[in-house]
Design an enzyme around this catalytic site. Structure first.
Site, PDB file in Angstrom:
ATOM      1  N   GLU A  91       0.789  -1.169   0.108  1.00 11.17           N
ATOM      2  CA  GLU A  91       0.076   0.181  -0.026  1.00 11.17           C
ATOM      3  C   GLU A  91       0.948   1.273   0.084  1.00 11.17           C
ATOM      4  O   GLU A  91       0.522   2.402   0.313  1.00 11.17           O
ATOM      5  CB  GLU A  91      -0.917  -0.023   1.278  1.00 11.17           C
ATOM      6  CG  GLU A  91      -1.843  -1.058   1.128  1.00 11.17           C
ATOM      7  CD  GLU A  91      -2.935  -1.084   2.239  1.00 11.17           C
ATOM      8  OE1 GLU A  91      -2.885  -0.450   3.519  1.00 11.17           O
ATOM      9  OE2 GLU A  91      -3.960  -1.954   2.335  1.00 11.17           O
ATOM     10  N   THR A 185       1.333   1.523  10.558  1.00  6.76           N
ATOM     11  CA  THR A 185       1.237   1.265   9.174  1.00  6.76           C
ATOM     12  C   THR A 185       1.132   2.527   8.218  1.00  6.76           C
ATOM     13  O   THR A 185       1.332   2.561   7.080  1.00  6.76           O
ATOM     14  CB  THR A 185       0.018   0.616   8.743  1.00  6.76           C
ATOM     15  OG1 THR A 185      -1.218   1.139   9.429  1.00  6.76           O
ATOM     16  CG2 THR A 185       0.126  -0.907   9.275  1.00  6.76           C
ATOM     17  N   SER A 200      -1.723   2.327  14.994  1.00  5.75           N
ATOM     18  CA  SER A 200      -2.817   1.354  14.542  1.00  5.75           C
ATOM     19  C   SER A 200      -2.969   0.472  15.772  1.00  5.75           C
ATOM     20  O   SER A 200      -2.270   0.077  16.738  1.00  5.75           O
ATOM     21  CB  SER A 200      -2.344   0.337  13.625  1.00  5.75           C
ATOM     22  OG  SER A 200      -1.510   1.176  12.542  1.00  5.75           O
ATOM     23  N   GLY A 202      -6.983  -0.090  16.761  1.00  8.18           N
ATOM     24  CA  GLY A 202      -8.398   0.140  17.218  1.00  8.18           C
ATOM     25  C   GLY A 202      -9.219  -1.248  17.370  1.00  8.18           C
ATOM     26  O   GLY A 202     -10.218  -1.171  18.186  1.00  8.18           O
ATOM     27  N   ASN A 285     -12.381   4.017  14.909  1.00  5.33           N
ATOM     28  CA  ASN A 285     -13.685   3.638  15.650  1.00  5.33           C
ATOM     29  C   ASN A 285     -13.412   3.533  17.092  1.00  5.33           C
ATOM     30  O   ASN A 285     -12.248   3.337  17.664  1.00  5.33           O
ATOM     31  CB  ASN A 285     -14.184   2.216  15.308  1.00  5.33           C
ATOM     32  CG  ASN A 285     -13.279   1.120  15.858  1.00  5.33           C
ATOM     33  OD1 ASN A 285     -12.200   1.055  15.134  1.00  5.33           O
ATOM     34  ND2 ASN A 285     -13.415   0.257  16.610  1.00  5.33           N
ATOM     35  N   ASP A 327     -18.310   0.485  13.053  1.00  5.02           N
ATOM     36  CA  ASP A 327     -16.674   0.323  12.860  1.00  5.02           C
ATOM     37  C   ASP A 327     -16.552   1.614  11.517  1.00  5.02           C
ATOM     38  O   ASP A 327     -15.619   1.044  10.804  1.00  5.02           O
ATOM     39  CB  ASP A 327     -16.000  -0.819  12.203  1.00  5.02           C
ATOM     40  CG  ASP A 327     -14.687  -0.871  12.288  1.00  5.02           C
ATOM     41  OD1 ASP A 327     -14.025  -0.099  12.763  1.00  5.02           O
ATOM     42  OD2 ASP A 327     -14.104  -1.460  11.275  1.00  5.02           O
ATOM     43  N   ARG A 354     -15.147   7.313   5.576  1.00  7.84           N
ATOM     44  CA  ARG A 354     -15.698   5.665   5.643  1.00  7.84           C
ATOM     45  C   ARG A 354     -17.184   5.530   5.498  1.00  7.84           C
ATOM     46  O   ARG A 354     -17.835   4.754   5.075  1.00  7.84           O
ATOM     47  CB  ARG A 354     -15.043   4.970   6.829  1.00  7.84           C
ATOM     48  CG  ARG A 354     -15.112   3.395   6.561  1.00  7.84           C
ATOM     49  CD  ARG A 354     -13.783   3.027   7.121  1.00  7.84           C
ATOM     50  NE  ARG A 354     -13.911   1.920   8.098  1.00  7.84           N
ATOM     51  CZ  ARG A 354     -12.958   1.143   8.571  1.00  7.84           C
ATOM     52  NH1 ARG A 354     -11.635   1.756   8.588  1.00  7.84           N
ATOM     53  NH2 ARG A 354     -13.185   0.436   9.543  1.00  7.84           N
ATOM     54  N   TRP A 501      -8.855  -0.264  -3.922  1.00 14.03           N
ATOM     55  CA  TRP A 501      -8.255  -0.204  -2.569  1.00 14.03           C
ATOM     56  C   TRP A 501      -7.051   0.487  -2.866  1.00 14.03           C
ATOM     57  O   TRP A 501      -6.042   0.692  -1.846  1.00 14.03           O
ATOM     58  CB  TRP A 501      -7.752  -1.545  -2.209  1.00 14.03           C
ATOM     59  CG  TRP A 501      -7.757  -1.768  -0.571  1.00 14.03           C
ATOM     60  CD1 TRP A 501      -6.684  -1.899   0.165  1.00 14.03           C
ATOM     61  CD2 TRP A 501      -8.900  -1.604   0.439  1.00 14.03           C
ATOM     62  NE1 TRP A 501      -6.953  -1.842   1.443  1.00 14.03           N
ATOM     63  CE2 TRP A 501      -8.289  -1.608   1.621  1.00 14.03           C
ATOM     64  CE3 TRP A 501     -10.248  -1.567   0.188  1.00 14.03           C
ATOM     65  CZ2 TRP A 501      -8.991  -1.749   2.759  1.00 14.03           C
ATOM     66  CZ3 TRP A 501     -11.070  -1.511   1.511  1.00 14.03           C
ATOM     67  CH2 TRP A 501     -10.413  -1.548   2.665  1.00 14.03           C
TER      68      TRP A 501
HETATM   69 CA   LIG Z   1     -11.711   0.032  12.899  1.00 13.44          CA
END
Ligand SMILES: [Ca+2]
Ligand SMILES: [Ca+2]
Length: 594
Positions: A91, A185, A200, A202, A285, A327, A354, A501
């Site tokens: 990514e 990340t 990261s 969550g 979230n 989420d 999101r 993505w």
């Molecule tokens: Ca999440």
């Protein structure tokens, strides 16, 4: 005369820089990448020295040698494999400086490559312990450059700074405990000589926060937690932490002790706007997913939080999903742009959340200017109230309370759209000031979701929910969409069978570049959405392309390698796209005639 005085000024500035470095004064600004290089990144075509192609995150280039006419002559120059058995999701956004590309890869690896030939200059493979807990594949989104350093975050939650010429470690700092679910990340960004990073985790009940460190030494400057109730700190030269105020007001929007494991992971990093001098961090979230355990807004989860880099304090916040129960991480990038309405220009920011809505905020104060859907189906809210800035919920579509279920163990199942993988996830949007459009890699999907009892246990998944993701349409899930932030209209779309993505790049050549899981790097006419070029890279593209100019020629680069959250969490959708092959390589393109 003016030219003369300008060059004199430049000469004087150069002399004082040399003097400063000779005398060991000042910073390392005279060598390598400076703060000025980073602030000006979007305007300088010969390099890409920040994530987002400029810290405002527009992913726009003024280069136009590659345009809707010439793009047919775009051909590969070289490709380089990341090698090994370690493939999985790639990514990463490459950085380009001084003829060298710095590109991270899966499993916390980074390569330095000659941009003209692809020749490997060095490689660093971070030694990862057993037991790391990345939720959503072993990805990395990129590095930051400052001075002679290239800095990136690792899956065991460390920041590593390497010498950009040798690849040797200059400093390495543990950010947090990977046993508790922390990982890194996102690409860090550089603001005023500080490296700004998030965390990261969550899905494991970590505490989201933004940290600032001296980029040259790795020493802490400040930390700002983004879960209400937690203390922020500044750090003196002695390294000692000093209280810097609690974020929010303890228990104002969280019940009991839940804020102590409240999530809001800052896993996609941040953007920075030099005009307002604000860092914009997205937050994930609230934990756990089961919203009935935590009545209240649960600040500052699922929000954009603006932080003053000078003192590490929150200046404003805007919560895209108060009291999230789906989420709907609010981590998506907040992109600064000029919002022109009724002849007035407002310093604004855009975010394709999101939760399926596109938000336009005044970036000086976080006030909502516009909000509209960028996906076809949204079930959790009927609309966003432009007066209050809050969603108008559809209460029937919140997953049920498990204690009210027939056996007390499973709440009412609801079908929610978007799925938790989002109307948009980590794939970055781009903004083209010439067309006035944002380019959003959107996905149309839903999920069956239900709540279950859960309690926090260090290092264990902390969801209290079950789910399965499904497509809404037979013929497509993904759609690259051009959206007009002023009218709130989707101007055009280009559908894609698999979920999109990878991020977007847009240029003054009236192009929008993006990749597909099917392996194609594509260029669309930025005004009409018509495909004008494509190239098969051999594996799925889930990363954002970049462009720059080298010796008078315009180059495009993109990383290829299918993976990320979809194959791991995608349920029915993962099965639908299980024909896609993994990989791990970087591709570079230019025009074969100029
Ligand atoms: Ca999440
Ligand atoms: Ca640049």
């Amino acid at each position: 005369m003016e030219g003369r005085s300008k060059s004199n000024k430049h000469w004087a500035a150069a002399v004082s820089l040399i003097a400063a470095s000779v005398m060991g004064m000042g910073s390392i600004q005279a060598k390598g990448v400076s703060d000025a290089d980073i602030v000006q990144d979007a305007a300088t075509a010969n390099d890409v020295v920040s994530f987002g192609m400029g810290t405002q995150g527009q992913r726009y280039s003024a280069l136009d040698k590659i345009n809707t006419e010439s793009v047919k002559d775009l051909v590969p120059v070289w490709s380089m494999s990341f090698g090994g058995e370690k493939q999985r999701g790639q990514e990463s956004q490459p950085l380009i400086h001084d003829g060298v590309m710095f590109v991270t890869a899966s499993y916390s690896r980074i390569f330095a490559l000659d941009v003209k030939t692809g020749k490997k200059l060095w490689k660093y493979e971070h030694r990862l312990p057993d037991g790391i807990m990345p939720c959503c594949d072993v990805v990395n989104r990129g590095a930051a450059l400052f001075g002679d350093l290239v800095i990136f975050g690792t899956l065991d939650a460390q920041l590593v700074a390497l010498n950009r010429e040798t690849g040797k470690v200059v400093w390495k700092e543990k950010v947090d405990d990977y046993h508790a679910g922390y990982s890194m990340t996102a690409a860090p960004i550089i603001v005023k000589g500080m490296v700004i990073s998030g965390v990261s985790g969550g899905e494991f009940g970590v505490i989201g926060r933004v940290e600032a460190r001296d980029a040259l030494t790795g020493k802490m400057k400040w930390v700002r937690p983004v879960v209400e109730g937690h203390m922020g700190y500044t750090y003196g030269a002695d390294g000692k932490a000093k209280d810097n105020g609690i974020s929010g007001t303890t228990n104002a929007t969280w019940p009991g002790d839940l804020w102590k494991t409240g999530g809001a992971a800052t896993w996609a990093g941040a953007t920075y706007d030099p005009e307002t001098n604000l860092i914009f961090a997205g937050t994930g979230n609230p934990a756990p997913w089961n919203s009935h355990l935590r009545p209240g807004d649960n600040l500052f989860s699922s929000s954009t939080v603006a932080i003053n880099p000078e003192n590490g304090k929150i200046v404003w916040h805007y919560q895209t999903t108060p009291h999230d129960g789906w989420d709907y991480d609010g981590v998506n990038e907040f992109v600064s742009f000029d919002y022109v309405k009724d002849g007035k220009t407002i310093k604004a920011g855009g975010k394709a959340d999101r939760n399926g809505f596109f938000f336009v905020l005044d970036r000086t104060n976080g006030k909502l200017l516009n909000a509209f859907p960028f996906v076809n189906k949204i079930t959790w809210a009927k609309s966003i109230d432009l007066k209050t800035g809050r969603p108008v919920y559809d209460d029937a579509n919140r997953p049920g309370d498990p204690t009210k279920g027939a056996d007390g163990k499973k709440g009412e199942v609801v079908t929610s759209a978007p799925s938790f993988l989002g109307g948009k996830n980590q794939q970055q949007i781009a903004y083209n000031p010439k067309t006035g459009y944002f380019y959003v890699p959107a996905n149309e999907w839903a999920m069956d979701i239900w709540n279950e009892p859960v309690s926090y246990k260090k290092g264990a998944a902390y969801l209290g929910a079950g789910f399965t993701i499904k497509a809404l349409n037979e013929d497509y899930i993904g759609a690259l969409r051009a959206v007009d932030p002023v009218t709130g209209k989707i101007v055009w779309e280009n559908k894609n069978y698999a979920p999109l993505w990878g991020g977007v790049l847009t240029t003054a050549g009236n192009l929008a570049f993006y990749g597909t899981p099917e392996g194609y790097l594509k260029a669309l006419d930025a005004t009409t959405g018509k495909e004008v070029w494509s190239f098969q890279t051999g594996s799925g593209v889930v990363a954002p392309p970049v462009t720059w100019e080298q010796d008078g020629e315009q180059y495009i680069a993109v990383v290829s390698g299918w993976g990320g959250a979809v194959p791991l969490w995608g349920g029915d959708v993962a099965k639908r796209v299980n024909f896609l092959e993994q990989g791990g390589s970087v591709w570079v393109f230019k025009l074969h005639k100029s």
